[in-house]
Scaffold this motif. Structure first.
Motif, PDB file in Angstrom:
ATOM      1  N   MET A  69      -3.199 -10.607 -21.925  1.00  0.00           N
ATOM      2  CA  MET A  69      -2.082 -10.635 -20.960  1.00  0.00           C
ATOM      3  C   MET A  69      -0.859 -11.281 -21.605  1.00  0.00           C
ATOM      4  SD  MET A  69      -2.011 -12.412 -17.210  1.00  0.00           S
ATOM      5  CE  MET A  69      -0.515 -12.406 -16.244  1.00  0.00           C
ATOM      6  N   ASN A  70       0.277 -10.594 -21.622  1.00  0.00           N
ATOM      7  CA  ASN A  70       1.491 -11.113 -22.215  1.00  0.00           C
ATOM      8  C   ASN A  70       2.216 -12.053 -21.278  1.00  0.00           C
ATOM      9  OD1 ASN A  70       1.048  -9.633 -24.507  1.00  0.00           O
ATOM     10  ND2 ASN A  70       2.496  -8.003 -23.993  1.00  0.00           N
ATOM     11  N   ASP A  71       3.090 -12.895 -21.864  1.00  0.00           N
ATOM     12  CA  ASP A  71       3.971 -13.724 -21.052  1.00  0.00           C
ATOM     13  C   ASP A  71       5.024 -12.840 -20.400  1.00  0.00           C
ATOM     14  OD1 ASP A  71       2.636 -16.023 -21.813  1.00  0.00           O
ATOM     15  OD2 ASP A  71       3.891 -16.311 -23.584  1.00  0.00           O
ATOM     16  N   ASP A  72       5.729 -13.403 -19.441  1.00  0.00           N
ATOM     17  CA  ASP A  72       6.776 -12.648 -18.750  1.00  0.00           C
ATOM     18  C   ASP A  72       7.878 -12.211 -19.705  1.00  0.00           C
ATOM     19  OD1 ASP A  72       6.521 -14.747 -15.812  1.00  0.00           O
ATOM     20  OD2 ASP A  72       5.410 -12.957 -16.397  1.00  0.00           O
ATOM     21  N   ILE A  73       8.156 -13.032 -20.717  1.00  0.00           N
ATOM     22  CA  ILE A  73       9.208 -12.718 -21.684  1.00  0.00           C
ATOM     23  C   ILE A  73       8.637 -11.789 -22.747  1.00  0.00           C
ATOM     24  CG2 ILE A  73      10.812 -13.691 -23.367  1.00  0.00           C
ATOM     25  CD1 ILE A  73      10.647 -16.311 -21.737  1.00  0.00           C
ATOM     26  N   GLU A  74       9.244 -10.643 -22.904  1.00  0.00           N
ATOM     27  CA  GLU A  74       8.702  -9.631 -23.820  1.00  0.00           C
ATOM     28  C   GLU A  74       9.149  -9.840 -25.263  1.00  0.00           C
ATOM     29  OE1 GLU A  74       6.413  -7.472 -23.132  1.00  0.00           O
ATOM     30  OE2 GLU A  74       6.356  -8.040 -21.015  1.00  0.00           O
ATOM     31  N   GLU A  75      10.319 -10.443 -25.465  1.00  0.00           N
ATOM     32  CA  GLU A  75      10.841 -10.557 -26.823  1.00  0.00           C
ATOM     33  C   GLU A  75       9.960 -11.452 -27.693  1.00  0.00           C
ATOM     34  OE1 GLU A  75      14.705 -12.274 -26.757  1.00  0.00           O
ATOM     35  OE2 GLU A  75      14.026 -14.217 -26.044  1.00  0.00           O
ATOM     36  N   THR A  76       9.935 -11.193 -28.965  1.00  0.00           N
ATOM     37  CA  THR A  76       9.185 -11.990 -29.934  1.00  0.00           C
ATOM     38  C   THR A  76      10.155 -12.444 -31.016  1.00  0.00           C
ATOM     39  OG1 THR A  76       8.545  -9.951 -31.082  1.00  0.00           O
ATOM     40  CG2 THR A  76       6.990 -10.844 -29.475  1.00  0.00           C
ATOM     41  N   ILE A  77      10.825 -13.549 -30.722  1.00  0.00           N
ATOM     42  CA  ILE A  77      11.860 -14.085 -31.613  1.00  0.00           C
ATOM     43  C   ILE A  77      11.406 -15.440 -32.135  1.00  0.00           C
ATOM     44  CG2 ILE A  77      14.296 -14.777 -31.770  1.00  0.00           C
ATOM     45  CD1 ILE A  77      13.887 -11.820 -31.171  1.00  0.00           C
ATOM     46  N   ASP A  78      11.667 -15.705 -33.415  1.00  0.00           N
ATOM     47  CA  ASP A  78      11.278 -17.007 -33.960  1.00  0.00           C
ATOM     48  C   ASP A  78      12.374 -18.039 -33.695  1.00  0.00           C
ATOM     49  OD1 ASP A  78      13.304 -16.770 -35.878  1.00  0.00           O
ATOM     50  OD2 ASP A  78      11.938 -16.186 -37.488  1.00  0.00           O
ATOM     51  N   TRP A  79      12.139 -19.276 -34.102  1.00  0.00           N
ATOM     52  CA  TRP A  79      13.039 -20.388 -33.770  1.00  0.00           C
ATOM     53  C   TRP A  79      14.414 -20.255 -34.425  1.00  0.00           C
ATOM     54  CZ3 TRP A  79      14.716 -24.086 -37.463  1.00  0.00           C
ATOM     55  CH2 TRP A  79      14.143 -23.957 -38.735  1.00  0.00           C
ATOM     56  N   GLN A  80      14.545 -19.372 -35.417  1.00  0.00           N
ATOM     57  CA  GLN A  80      15.830 -19.144 -36.085  1.00  0.00           C
ATOM     58  C   GLN A  80      16.545 -17.912 -35.548  1.00  0.00           C
ATOM     59  OE1 GLN A  80      14.162 -19.239 -40.167  1.00  0.00           O
ATOM     60  NE2 GLN A  80      15.521 -20.991 -40.527  1.00  0.00           N
ATOM     61  N   GLY A  81      15.916 -17.260 -34.537  1.00  0.00           N
ATOM     62  CA  GLY A  81      16.560 -16.115 -33.916  1.00  0.00           C
ATOM     63  C   GLY A  81      16.213 -14.770 -34.508  1.00  0.00           C
ATOM     64  N   SER A  82      15.279 -14.737 -35.430  1.00  0.00           N
ATOM     65  CA  SER A  82      14.873 -13.463 -36.056  1.00  0.00           C
ATOM     66  C   SER A  82      13.622 -12.914 -35.378  1.00  0.00           C
ATOM     67  CB  SER A  82      14.591 -13.674 -37.550  1.00  0.00           C
ATOM     68  OG  SER A  82      15.749 -14.173 -38.208  1.00  0.00           O
ATOM     69  N   GLU A  83      13.405 -11.626 -35.507  1.00  0.00           N
ATOM     70  CA  GLU A  83      12.204 -11.007 -34.958  1.00  0.00           C
ATOM     71  C   GLU A  83      10.974 -11.535 -35.698  1.00  0.00           C
ATOM     72  OE1 GLU A  83      10.412  -8.491 -32.181  1.00  0.00           O
ATOM     73  OE2 GLU A  83      12.575  -8.844 -32.435  1.00  0.00           O
ATOM     74  N   VAL A  84       9.933 -11.870 -34.951  1.00  0.00           N
ATOM     75  CA  VAL A  84       8.689 -12.335 -35.567  1.00  0.00           C
ATOM     76  C   VAL A  84       8.064 -11.186 -36.355  1.00  0.00           C
ATOM     77  CG1 VAL A  84       6.338 -13.175 -35.138  1.00  0.00           C
ATOM     78  CG2 VAL A  84       8.262 -14.075 -33.793  1.00  0.00           C
ATOM     79  N   ASP A  85       7.707 -11.491 -37.596  1.00  0.00           N
ATOM     80  CA  ASP A  85       7.127 -10.467 -38.479  1.00  0.00           C
ATOM     81  C   ASP A  85       5.717 -10.893 -38.862  1.00  0.00           C
ATOM     82  OD1 ASP A  85       6.544  -8.505 -40.312  1.00  0.00           O
ATOM     83  OD2 ASP A  85       7.894  -9.276 -41.860  1.00  0.00           O
ATOM     84  N   CYS A  86       4.721 -10.289 -38.257  1.00  0.00           N
ATOM     85  CA  CYS A  86       3.328 -10.655 -38.516  1.00  0.00           C
ATOM     86  C   CYS A  86       2.946 -10.416 -39.974  1.00  0.00           C
ATOM     87  CB  CYS A  86       2.385  -9.872 -37.607  1.00  0.00           C
ATOM     88  SG  CYS A  86       2.548 -10.303 -35.850  1.00  0.00           S
ATOM     89  N   ALA A  87       3.526  -9.386 -40.579  1.00  0.00           N
ATOM     90  CA  ALA A  87       3.147  -9.037 -41.950  1.00  0.00           C
ATOM     91  C   ALA A  87       3.484 -10.145 -42.942  1.00  0.00           C
ATOM     92  CB  ALA A  87       3.834  -7.740 -42.362  1.00  0.00           C
ATOM     93  N   SER A  88       4.528 -10.898 -42.658  1.00  0.00           N
ATOM     94  CA  SER A  88       4.935 -11.960 -43.578  1.00  0.00           C
ATOM     95  C   SER A  88       4.383 -13.328 -43.192  1.00  0.00           C
ATOM     96  CB  SER A  88       6.468 -12.025 -43.640  1.00  0.00           C
ATOM     97  OG  SER A  88       6.999 -12.377 -42.368  1.00  0.00           O
ATOM     98  N   CYS A  89       3.580 -13.374 -42.149  1.00  0.00           N
ATOM     99  CA  CYS A  89       3.045 -14.646 -41.653  1.00  0.00           C
ATOM    100  C   CYS A  89       1.868 -15.104 -42.502  1.00  0.00           C
ATOM    101  CB  CYS A  89       2.609 -14.493 -40.200  1.00  0.00           C
ATOM    102  SG  CYS A  89       1.811 -15.969 -39.516  1.00  0.00           S
ATOM    103  N   ALA A  90       1.746 -16.386 -42.722  1.00  0.00           N
ATOM    104  CA  ALA A  90       0.638 -16.945 -43.502  1.00  0.00           C
ATOM    105  C   ALA A  90      -0.702 -16.737 -42.815  1.00  0.00           C
ATOM    106  CB  ALA A  90       0.876 -18.434 -43.726  1.00  0.00           C
ATOM    107  N   HIS A  91      -0.642 -16.440 -41.510  1.00  0.00           N
ATOM    108  CA  HIS A  91      -1.889 -16.275 -40.762  1.00  0.00           C
ATOM    109  C   HIS A  91      -2.117 -14.821 -40.331  1.00  0.00           C
ATOM    110  CE1 HIS A  91      -1.860 -20.605 -40.669  1.00  0.00           C
ATOM    111  NE2 HIS A  91      -0.739 -20.634 -39.965  1.00  0.00           N
ATOM    112  N   CYS A  92      -1.543 -13.878 -41.048  1.00  0.00           N
ATOM    113  CA  CYS A  92      -1.650 -12.476 -40.629  1.00  0.00           C
ATOM    114  C   CYS A  92      -3.095 -11.989 -40.580  1.00  0.00           C
ATOM    115  CB  CYS A  92      -0.815 -11.580 -41.542  1.00  0.00           C
ATOM    116  SG  CYS A  92      -1.327 -11.589 -43.280  1.00  0.00           S
ATOM    117  N   ASP A  93      -3.967 -12.596 -41.399  1.00  0.00           N
ATOM    118  CA  ASP A  93      -5.368 -12.182 -41.406  1.00  0.00           C
ATOM    119  C   ASP A  93      -6.096 -12.578 -40.128  1.00  0.00           C
ATOM    120  OD1 ASP A  93      -4.990 -14.860 -42.217  1.00  0.00           O
ATOM    121  OD2 ASP A  93      -7.022 -14.933 -43.027  1.00  0.00           O
TER     122      ASP A  93
END
Length: 257
Positions: free
Chosen positions: A1-25
């Protein structure tokens, strides 16, 4: 179940990119989820959920540049990593670290620049450690101290400059101190006092300038001590005084059963 807010923005205002995340696995195993449980998201609820699912990763994030991440990581990280967070520039981080540390580490937060931290610190300290906070510059900090401090230590707060603090003090001081506050300049404080006084002491407040206090006196004082309250300038006080006086007179005439 998602939160009410649909956007996935990081603390610097950029789109969250799972591929570049250290925890993508971790995506495949369900230990994180985009827009729901993500350490890179700027929304605290999602960060919190990430650490609830993965508390063992919190140690890696106590120095993260985003304060929300540091604050939430402090709830789960090893205690030995927390003392440096007491000097964090963000009050939320300082408080989350303080609530998990032994008392000896958090005493310095009695002088924290942020009132909310000082207010919360009061809930963690014992009487002797609260004494330095009796003179705190913020009235609500002193109010919190007045609510927590042992009644026999409230003598230092009998004359606090803030009426609401004195009102709480009046509610909690030992009964034999009550008359020491009977002349307080604030009617709300005196009302707390008169409501706690035993009937035999009420005569000393019969001439109070506030009708609410005189009414309390008239409603509980011994009928033979009603005195001038029968002719009080306030109608409700007069009615109460007259009813009490006439009831006492009737009992005297009827005598013992």
């Amino acid at each position: 179940m998602n939160d009410d807010i649909e956007e996935t923005i990081d603390w610097q205002g950029s789109e969250v990119d799972c591929a570049s995340c250290a925890h993508c696995d971790m995506l495949a195993s369900g230990k994180c989820r985009l827009s729901h449980a993500c350490v890179n998201d700027r929304y605290a609820r999602r960060i919190d959920r990430f650490f609830n699912w993965n508390p063992g990763l919190a140690n890696q994030y106590v120095s993260h540049p985003h304060f929300e991440v540091r604050a939430i990581a402090a709830k789960h990280a090893a205690v030995f990593l927390l003392p440096p967070l007491l000097d964090d520039p963000e009050e939320t981080v300082r408080w989350n670290a303080a609530r998990r540390l032994p008392k000896k580490h958090i005493l310095k937060l009695r002088d924290d620049p942020h009132r909310e931290v000082r207010i919360r610190i009061v809930t963690l300290l014992d009487d002797s450690d609260l004494v330095p906070m009796l003179q705190d510059r913020d009235y609500y900090v002193r109010l919190s101290v007045a609510r927590r401090l042992a009644p026999e230590l409230l003598e230092w707060m009998l004359h606090d400059e803030e009426a609401e603090v004195r009102r709480v003090v009046a509610q909690r001081i030992p009964p034999d101190w009550l008359m020491r506050m009977a002349g307080d300049p604030e009617p709300r404080v005196r009302l707390e006092i008169v409501q706690r006084l035993p009937a035999e002491k009420l005569g000393e407040m019969r001439g109070d300038s506030d009708w609410r206090i005189r009414h309390e006196v008239a409603s509980r004082i011994a009928p033979e001590e009603i005195g001038s309250l029968i002719a009080d300038e306030d109608e409700l006080v007069r009615e109460t005084a007259c009813a009490r006086a006439s009831g006492g007179e009737r009992r005297r005439k009827e005598g013992p059963l």
